[in-house]
Enzyme design. Structure first.
Site, mmCIF file in Angstrom:
data_model
loop_
_atom_site.group_PDB
_atom_site.id
_atom_site.type_symbol
_atom_site.label_atom_id
_atom_site.label_comp_id
_atom_site.label_asym_id
_atom_site.label_seq_id
_atom_site.Cartn_x
_atom_site.Cartn_y
_atom_site.Cartn_z
ATOM 1 C CG ASP A 1 -0.372 -0.152 2.528
ATOM 2 O OD1 ASP A 1 0.868 -0.178 2.622
ATOM 3 O OD2 ASP A 1 -1.129 -0.258 3.520
ATOM 4 C CB SER A 2 4.557 1.720 0.083
ATOM 5 O OG SER A 2 4.843 0.530 -0.637
ATOM 6 C CD GLU B 1 7.391 -0.276 8.368
ATOM 7 O OE1 GLU B 1 7.645 0.837 7.865
ATOM 8 O OE2 GLU B 1 6.393 -0.952 8.055
#
EC number: 2.1.2.11
Length: 277
Positions: A53-54, A195
């Site tokens: 979705d980046s 992350e």
């Protein structure tokens, strides 16, 4: 490393990723959003391609990942899958489930995950979050849809946390993240993205769970690594966090190529005689 585009290697599956963890073989994962890039990544030996979705940031120019829709994700996923199929068909393709496509209810999440899987020939979906999504992950995996989890910095919750700083530095938060990792594994997740968490915590998670961990800003002890393709190729010159290693300066390469083209057109040097019919 040069690779033969005609070399047909077995398609990477969830079982193959588990084998890689057990054998100590590192997993290489990158994002892609289009056909051409996916072809190159598959040919280059990338194990997992994430249609992240980046794309909301690096392709559409939004400040966060939140605006991207499920229809847009499917559009990009179709292009990536076609790119992989045009090459060796080795890379696994994982699709991010975008913001609010799985948060309202397990039923809607299952419907949307099924839509993503049916509308293109991808291999799995990815969801952000810990305990709050565990029941949903189990519901989706129970019907046979593979799910990759995502813990630590979860960009879809950026407005809740207010920053992109490193997560789980404090003991309580670290313990919660470790518990969430175990819960996601028990719910059926086949891998976890970790992350922006401390390297020692990522190492502990990697030792604790039996599924592969894929780090981004989480140190070298994870079972694999992932980066956003635009960042590692130097296409996003304004964004250079500590965890990104740039393997090229494509911003500069493209700029030089385009300015050269513009100059040649304006000077009447393009096209030349041998470039004309």
């Amino acid at each position: 490393m040069k690779r033969d585009s005609g070399q047909k290697l077995p398609h990477v599956t969830t079982r193959r990723l588990l084998d890689m963890k057990e054998q100590g073989e590192k997993i290489a994962m990158l994002t892609a959003y289009d056909y051409t890039t996916a072809r190159i990544l598959d040919r280059s030996g990338v194990d997992v391609i994430l249609v992240g979705d980046s794309v909301s940031n690096v392709f559409s120019g939004h400040n966060t990942t939140l605006p991207i829709t499920i229809e847009e994700m499917i559009y990009h996923a179709k292009a990536v899958v076609r790119g992989v199929q045009a090459e060796t068909s080795r890379s696994m393709v994982v699709i991010d489930m975008p913001f609010m496509s799985y948060q309202l209810s397990s039923e809607e999440a299952l419907r949307n995950a099924g839509k993503i899987m049916k509308d293109n020939e991808c291999d799995a979906v990815k969801m952000e979050g810990g305990k709050v999504v565990v029941d949903t992950v189990k519901r989706i995996t129970d019907v046979g849809i593979p799910v990759m989890g995502h813990l630590g910095l979860i960009p879809q919750s950026i407005y809740k946390f207010g920053s992109y700083k490193v997560r789980a530095r404090e003991q309580k938060e670290a313990e919660e993240l470790l518990r969430d990792a175990v819960l996601l594994e028990q719910a059926g997740a086949f891998a976890l993205v970790l992350e922006k968490i401390p390297a020692d915590l990522a190492a502990e998670v990697t030792r604790t769970v039996g599924i592969p961990t894929i780090g981004i800003g989480a140190g070298s002890f994870c079972d694999g690594q992932v980066l956003v393709i635009n960042d590692m190729l130097g296409l996003n010159t304004e964004f250079h966090p500590r965890f990104v290693r740039r393997y090229a300066d494509l911003d500069g390469v493209i700029f030089d190529a385009v300015t050269g083209y513009v100059d040649d057109v304006r000077n009447g040097q393009f096209p030349a005689e041998d470039e004309s019919y």
